[in-house]
Design an enzyme around this catalytic site. Structure first.
Site, PDB file in Angstrom:
ATOM      1  NE  ARG A   1      -3.956   0.524   1.763  1.00 18.53           N
ATOM      2  CZ  ARG A   1      -5.221   0.693   2.148  1.00 18.53           C
ATOM      3  NH1 ARG A   1      -5.522   1.496   3.145  1.00 18.53           N
ATOM      4  NH2 ARG A   1      -6.200   0.045   1.549  1.00 18.53           N
TER       5      ARG A   1
ATOM      6  CG  HIS B   1      -8.148   0.141  -3.471  1.00 20.40           C
ATOM      7  ND1 HIS B   1      -7.425  -0.970  -3.083  1.00 20.40           N
ATOM      8  CD2 HIS B   1      -8.876   0.512  -2.380  1.00 20.40           C
ATOM      9  CE1 HIS B   1      -7.703  -1.244  -1.814  1.00 20.40           C
ATOM     10  NE2 HIS B   1      -8.577  -0.367  -1.372  1.00 20.40           N
TER      11      HIS B   1
ATOM     12  CD  GLN C   1     -12.987  -1.500  -1.939  1.00 21.07           C
ATOM     13  OE1 GLN C   1     -12.279  -1.406  -0.948  1.00 21.07           O
ATOM     14  NE2 GLN C   1     -14.233  -1.944  -1.868  1.00 21.07           N
TER      15      GLN C   1
ATOM     16  CG  ASP D   1     -13.368   6.583  -2.043  1.00 15.37           C
ATOM     17  OD1 ASP D   1     -13.450   6.469  -0.796  1.00 15.37           O
ATOM     18  OD2 ASP D   1     -12.285   6.492  -2.664  1.00 15.37           O
TER      19      ASP D   1
ATOM     20  CB  CYS E   1     -14.003   1.563  -1.216  1.00 17.10           C
ATOM     21  SG  CYS E   1     -13.514   3.287  -1.010  1.00 17.10           S
TER      22      CYS E   1
ATOM     23  NE  ARG F   1     -10.608  -5.103  -0.393  1.00 15.64           N
ATOM     24  CZ  ARG F   1      -9.872  -4.101   0.119  1.00 15.64           C
ATOM     25  NH1 ARG F   1     -10.456  -3.061   0.663  1.00 15.64           N
ATOM     26  NH2 ARG F   1      -8.542  -4.135   0.044  1.00 15.64           N
TER      27      ARG F   1
END
Ligand code: CP
Ligand code: NVA
Length: 323
Positions: free
Chosen positions: A115, A142, A145, A237, A277, A305
């Protein structure tokens, strides 16, 4: 022979997941199928030794709840383990170069889950390691996700093609991966952002390459009502992503017309579902009544996830033999 093939599942053609466009449509659908199979299998057994004795390094420059927990739990359930390396631990690109870190980790662990801020760090890790590298969120993408989101939508509809998703808010990393996924698979996506916050041209251009064969319709607007009209799914988001905290106040004013509230949701199909998300900034990009309401599927996304990433790890590490 590619060096990576020696330490990866020899049956898998997937080398890394740095971007969702590392995967073909068939590979995405295959991972979703595997996610569903393992989701069912894990209901009967607490563990499946598909990555028995394997170790993943979690290299995280930014905080995380969902991504960290789901990768750690997934590795445990597959018989493996994780080493967490947080922002203060290794100084990715400061204490040591990214290629040097990639080469060292390749000697000890079986997978790098990263990340990062700059997307190039994840591609540099991939280019310089002999083990699979997974993007666990970068400033640009991402993909993990989006695999979970696709699984969530697939479970609801039974198929993905022809669904229409509306995006309202920032043209950010999650939006970028969604654009690529929709254009690869053949899902329609209408993106509404304020002027100046559109997704990067490079992502839109890449999407148009894919839509020539998938026939997906990807459109951009500055009018959230237009994007949301009759959509099957409405996705939003945060207005200020990790690393943009100092812009948060200014963004709150600019993005207010893009808030996902009950008035905006009323323009979608009556059975439209709401995606986020997470983490959510309640009262900013989404109101409490919508986030907690009957049309919200945000916790299904969060659960998935685990299932999507477990399938990805099983695919990448499944038959791995390390001498
Ligand atoms: N959605 C997501 O990636 O959550 P975290 O930042 O908590 O991992
Ligand atoms: N766009 C958000 C996603 C968080 C999971 C961010 O980058 O902070």
């Amino acid at each position: 022979m590619n060096e990576k093939a020696e330490v990866q599942n020899p049956k898998s053609r997937i080398q890394n997941l740095t971007s969702i466009n590392d995967l073909t449509k068939e590979e995405i659908l295959g991972l979703l199928k595997k996610s569903q199979e393992l989701k069912q299998a894990l209901k009967k057994k607490p563990r499946l030794p598909l990555a028995d004795g394997k170790t993943a390094a979690l290299v995280f420059e930014k905080p995380s709840l969902r991504t960290r927990v789901t990768f750690e739990v997934a590795m445990q359930q597959l018989g493996g383990s994780c080493v967490y390396l947080g922002p203060q631990d290794i100084g990715l690109g400061t204490r040591e170069t990214v290629p040097d870190i990639a080469r060292n980790l390749s000697r000890w662990v079986d997978c790098i889950i990263a990340r990062v801020f700059e997307h190039q760090k994840v591609t540099d890790l991939a280019e310089n390691s002999s083990i699979p590298v997974i993007n666990a969120l970068s400033d640009d993408e991402h993909p993990c996700q989006i695999l979970a989101d696709l699984l969530t939508m697939l479970e609801l509809r039974g198929e993905l093609e022809d669904a229409t998703i509306a995006w309202t808010g920032d043209g950010n990393n999650v939006c970028n991966s969604l654009i690529l996924a929709c254009s690869i698979i053949g899902m329609n996506l209408r993106i509404a952002t304020p002027r100046g916050f559109e997704p990067p041209k490079a992502i839109i251009d890449k999407a148009h390459e894919y839509t020539r064969s998938s026939r997906a319709q990807i459109s951009l607007t500055h009018d959230p009502a237009k994007a949301v009209k009759d959509a099957d799914f409405v996705y939003t988001d945060t207005w200020a992503s990790m690393g943009q905290e100092n812009e948060a106040e200014q963004r709150r004013k600019i993005f207010q017309p893009f808030q996902l509230n009950k008035e905006l949701l009323a323009k979608a199909r009556p059975d439209a579902r709401v995606l986020h998300c997470l983490p959510a900034h309640r009262g900013e990009e989404i109101t409490d009544d919508v986030l907690d309401g009957p049309r919200s599927i945000v916790l299904d996304q969060a659960e998935n996830r685990l299932h999507a990433q477990r399938a990805l790890l099983a695919e990448l590490l499944g038959s791995l033999t390390r001498e």
